[in-house]
Design an enzyme around this catalytic site. Structure first.
Site, PDB file in Angstrom:
ATOM      1  N   HIS A  45      39.366  40.613  58.579  1.00 18.61           N
ATOM      2  CA  HIS A  45      40.588  40.629  57.784  1.00 18.61           C
ATOM      3  C   HIS A  45      40.451  39.644  56.631  1.00 18.61           C
ATOM      4  CE1 HIS A  45      44.841  40.106  56.707  1.00 18.61           C
ATOM      5  NE2 HIS A  45      45.029  41.294  57.266  1.00 18.61           N
TER       6      HIS A  45
ATOM      7  N   GLU B 183      42.042  48.202  52.739  1.00 20.47           N
ATOM      8  CA  GLU B 183      43.154  47.381  52.248  1.00 20.47           C
ATOM      9  C   GLU B 183      42.683  46.466  51.127  1.00 20.47           C
ATOM     10  OE1 GLU B 183      46.760  45.464  54.636  1.00 20.47           O
ATOM     11  OE2 GLU B 183      44.896  44.381  55.001  1.00 20.47           O
TER      12      GLU B 183
END
Length: 233
Positions: free
Chosen positions: A97, A145
């Site tokens: 992430h 993302e």
């Protein structure tokens, strides 16, 4: 026991906004929605110390760790042992992430350990090229993302969503594609699934809502509505 992440899927990712009893309370709402829609998967990512409490209070969600390291039992103080999160009840994990980036070498080791234990790997990629690379590495799901959109309320444009979907599926059609940048409303969820994503998710759109529970419910309802109307039962 290995779980399967079904299409469509929704990830409630409260990061470190929630913990303890407040997190368990919302996880129970997610669990109720997972029971309402058994044909989809609902994942809840939780801080390490909350994995066992959330797992013990739920039956239908996939409890998800926020990270693991590619280590084995033994030395490694301060690192996250995959066996530990599995024992606590996690059956999926987020890796790489933007708030916890990994080198390619560390990511590869963590993915390998996850596969050895039956922990599903959801790997984040912030570009089409990175998504291709992660697909080649064999992720179970890829979160596409763009870093600059995280938490902005601005979603990825339709061309980015469609291009990343296509790039990943060309490498391995079985890899699940998650699009979640800037998701803040049920309408964002609907649009993202309508454009072809297998799953999506949300953090601040839920945690900052007037009623986080109602927002979570509305988003999962929107997910299922879009997926059904897209022609998938």
């Amino acid at each position: 026991m290995t779980v399967e992440i079904k299409k469509p899927f929704f990830v409630f990712n409260p990061k470190s906004y929630l913990y303890g009893e407040e997190l368990v309370k919302l996880a129970k709402v997610a669990d109720q929605m997972a029971a309402k829609y058994p044909e989809c998967s609902v994942l809840v990512t939780v801080p390490f110390a909350d994995i066992a409490p959330v797992k013990n209070e739920t039956e239908n969600i996939i409890v998800t760790a926020q990270h693991i390291d590619g280590i084995k039992p033994g030395r490694g103080i301060g690192h996250v042992l995959p066996e530990s999160v599995y024992h606590a009840g996690a059956r999926a994990v987020f890796l790489n992430h933007a708030e916890r980036p990994m080198t390619v070498a560390d990511l590869s080791k963590a993915m390998k350990r996850g596969k050895e234990l039956g922990i599903k790997t959801i790997v984040c990629a912030d570009s089409i090229d990175e998504a291709r690379a992660v697909a080649i590495m064999g992720a179970d799901a890829i979160l596409c993302e763009p870093t600059e959109l995280i938490g902005t309320g601005q979603t990825s444009d339709s061309s980015y969503i469609q291009q990343t979907n296509q790039a990943i599926k060309e490498i391995d059609e079985n890899i699940l594609v998650m699009q979640a940048a800037g998701i803040s409303t049920p309408e964002d969820v609907y649009r993202t699934i309508e454009l072809g994503a297998d799953g999506t998710g949300c953090t601040s759109g839920i945690t900052n809502a007037d009623s986080p529970a109602d927002m979570l419910i509305d988003m999962i309802d929107a997910l299922m509505k879009a997926y059904t109307e897209r022609g998938n039962q």
